[in-house]
Write a protein that holds these residues in place. Sequence first.
Motif, PDB file in Angstrom:
ATOM      1  N   THR A  37       0.857  -1.196   0.000  1.00 46.94           N
ATOM      2  CA  THR A  37       0.000   0.000   0.000  1.00 46.94           C
ATOM      3  C   THR A  37       0.891   1.244   0.000  1.00 46.94           C
ATOM      4  O   THR A  37       2.111   1.141  -0.022  1.00 46.94           O
ATOM      5  N   GLY A  38       0.270   2.398   0.058  1.00 48.29           N
ATOM      6  CA  GLY A  38       1.035   3.646   0.092  1.00 48.29           C
ATOM      7  C   GLY A  38       0.998   4.313  -1.270  1.00 48.29           C
ATOM      8  O   GLY A  38       0.485   3.752  -2.243  1.00 48.29           O
ATOM      9  N   THR A  40       3.650   5.062  -3.031  1.00 53.14           N
ATOM     10  CA  THR A  40       4.761   4.622  -3.877  1.00 53.14           C
ATOM     11  C   THR A  40       4.384   3.616  -4.963  1.00 53.14           C
ATOM     12  O   THR A  40       4.819   3.768  -6.109  1.00 53.14           O
ATOM     13  N   LEU A  67       1.095  -6.754   2.399  1.00 53.23           N
ATOM     14  CA  LEU A  67       2.189  -6.758   3.377  1.00 53.23           C
ATOM     15  C   LEU A  67       1.704  -6.579   4.806  1.00 53.23           C
ATOM     16  O   LEU A  67       2.269  -7.150   5.729  1.00 53.23           O
ATOM     17  N   TYR A  81      -6.093  -1.321   5.252  1.00 53.11           N
ATOM     18  CA  TYR A  81      -5.315  -1.705   4.069  1.00 53.11           C
ATOM     19  C   TYR A  81      -6.093  -2.685   3.195  1.00 53.11           C
ATOM     20  O   TYR A  81      -5.846  -2.766   1.996  1.00 53.11           O
ATOM     21  N   GLY A 133       7.541  -0.593  -0.808  1.00 62.79           N
ATOM     22  CA  GLY A 133       7.913   0.804  -0.650  1.00 62.79           C
ATOM     23  C   GLY A 133       8.817   0.867   0.568  1.00 62.79           C
ATOM     24  O   GLY A 133       9.163  -0.167   1.159  1.00 62.79           O
ATOM     25  N   ILE A 134       9.180   2.060   0.957  1.00 62.34           N
ATOM     26  CA  ILE A 134       9.979   2.197   2.181  1.00 62.34           C
ATOM     27  C   ILE A 134       9.529   3.466   2.893  1.00 62.34           C
ATOM     28  O   ILE A 134       9.235   4.482   2.245  1.00 62.34           O
ATOM     29  N   GLY A 135       9.432   3.393   4.209  1.00 62.97           N
ATOM     30  CA  GLY A 135       9.002   4.565   4.971  1.00 62.97           C
ATOM     31  C   GLY A 135      10.189   5.471   5.275  1.00 62.97           C
ATOM     32  O   GLY A 135      11.348   5.072   5.116  1.00 62.97           O
ATOM     33  N   HIS A 139      11.248   1.855   7.407  1.00 62.35           N
ATOM     34  CA  HIS A 139      10.432   0.652   7.575  1.00 62.35           C
ATOM     35  C   HIS A 139      10.000   0.066   6.229  1.00 62.35           C
ATOM     36  O   HIS A 139       9.760   0.794   5.265  1.00 62.35           O
ATOM     37  N   GLY A 141       7.066  -2.779   4.818  1.00 66.69           N
ATOM     38  CA  GLY A 141       5.829  -3.242   5.441  1.00 66.69           C
ATOM     39  C   GLY A 141       5.652  -2.292   6.619  1.00 66.69           C
ATOM     40  O   GLY A 141       5.775  -1.090   6.481  1.00 66.69           O
ATOM     41  N   PHE A 142       5.406  -2.842   7.802  1.00 64.87           N
ATOM     42  CA  PHE A 142       5.428  -2.013   9.000  1.00 64.87           C
ATOM     43  C   PHE A 142       6.535  -2.492   9.925  1.00 64.87           C
ATOM     44  O   PHE A 142       6.426  -2.388  11.142  1.00 64.87           O
ATOM     45  N   THR A 162       5.908   7.281  12.021  1.00 68.74           N
ATOM     46  CA  THR A 162       5.062   6.622  11.022  1.00 68.74           C
ATOM     47  C   THR A 162       3.597   6.993  11.245  1.00 68.74           C
ATOM     48  O   THR A 162       2.863   7.246  10.290  1.00 68.74           O
ATOM     49  N   ASN A 166       1.262   8.908   8.521  1.00 70.43           N
ATOM     50  CA  ASN A 166       0.022   8.315   8.012  1.00 70.43           C
ATOM     51  C   ASN A 166      -1.228   9.064   8.484  1.00 70.43           C
ATOM     52  O   ASN A 166      -2.338   8.724   8.066  1.00 70.43           O
ATOM     53  N   LYS A 203      12.894  10.145   0.712  1.00 68.81           N
ATOM     54  CA  LYS A 203      13.223   8.714   0.821  1.00 68.81           C
ATOM     55  C   LYS A 203      14.721   8.456   0.602  1.00 68.81           C
ATOM     56  O   LYS A 203      15.176   7.324   0.691  1.00 68.81           O
TER      57      LYS A 203
HETATM   58  C1  GLP Z   1       3.270   2.772   4.970  1.00 69.70           C
HETATM   59  C2  GLP Z   1       3.200   1.261   4.601  1.00 69.70           C
HETATM   60  C3  GLP Z   1       4.449   0.807   3.882  1.00 69.70           C
HETATM   61  C4  GLP Z   1       4.818   1.852   2.860  1.00 69.70           C
HETATM   62  C5  GLP Z   1       5.265   3.117   3.564  1.00 69.70           C
HETATM   63  C6  GLP Z   1       5.556   4.288   2.637  1.00 69.70           C
HETATM   64  O1  GLP Z   1       3.180   3.050   6.315  1.00 69.70           O
HETATM   65  N1  GLP Z   1       2.940   0.381   5.689  1.00 69.70           N
HETATM   66  O2  GLP Z   1       4.218  -0.476   3.289  1.00 69.70           O
HETATM   67  O3  GLP Z   1       5.881   1.399   2.067  1.00 69.70           O
HETATM   68  O4  GLP Z   1       4.412   3.493   4.601  1.00 69.70           O
HETATM   69  O5  GLP Z   1       4.410   4.949   2.225  1.00 69.70           O
HETATM   70  P1  GLP Z   1       4.378   5.881   0.955  1.00 69.70           P
HETATM   71  O6  GLP Z   1       4.616   4.980  -0.201  1.00 69.70           O
HETATM   72  O7  GLP Z   1       3.015   6.486   0.915  1.00 69.70           O
HETATM   73  O8  GLP Z   1       5.474   6.869   1.126  1.00 69.70           O
END
Ligand code: GLP
Length: 242
Positions: A37-38, A40, A67, A81, A133-135, A139, A141-142, A162, A166, A203
């Motif tokens: 999700t997200g 990205t 994820l 999600y 993706g990456i937070g 992170h 996933g989480f 995080t 979000n 990022k």
């Molecule tokens: C979220 C999801 C991750 C995602 C990340 C980045 O919290 N759990 O799986 O990769 O944050 O989000 P974004 O792609 O919106 O920057």
Amino acid sequence: MAEVVVLESETDAGVLAAASIRRLISQKPEAVLGLATGSTPMPLYRALAESFRTDPLDVSAVRGFALDEYVGLPSGHPESYRAVITRDAVLPLGLTPGNIRVPNGDLATLETAGTDYEAAIRAAGGVDVQILGIGRTGHVGFNEPGSSFASLTRVKTLTEKTRADNARFFDSPDDVPIHCITQGLGTIRRARHLILLAFGEEKAEAIAAAVEGPVTSSSPGSVIQLHPHVTVLVDEAAASRL
Ligand code: GLP
């Protein structure tokens, strides 16, 4: 070693990733996708949906595993999600909803939700390609910093950073759940191919740590360095600290 491809735009990265997933599904109609999700993965989902529109492919047998999921959101909450994956990926791609699993964040069944999810992934024969993706905290996933590289699907506590990131999806920051259920880094490592996407300057640090930093649980993204088949697709801003 991860293959790192720096692209001019998110759109180009989406097209490249979509081509790889399309190839997989053409060769294996019952392919197992690891869905993220997200914001990205959106260019990838958009490019893949567009390719299915212009050149249809039977995706009815494709299976998918998300994820992660928030814990304790009311069922049907638009930011769960389950809802997000349905809206962003399942419907636009024409996937079969019954073939798509998301970790179960219901409090009533939480105790067995992690092991149930691992069993379902195993029964499907494992994930063929995991989209990641990456937070900003690094992170995946989480799995926040400190997560074990051997970890499997389990309940975790979100970091304040995080939760703040979000909060934009919820009416108030206090509405962001405190807990989540996420595939572990050990689960992610078992996928046969990892595609990690990242865009934007915010990022850059997480990408540098994941691709070139020490392999350490303080940097969950560095799990990619332990995997034999990884593709990292980034724009110039996300690649700026490599
Ligand atoms: C979220 C999801 C991750 C995602 C990340 C980045 O919290 N759990 O799986 O990769 O944050 O989000 P974004 O792609 O919106 O920057």
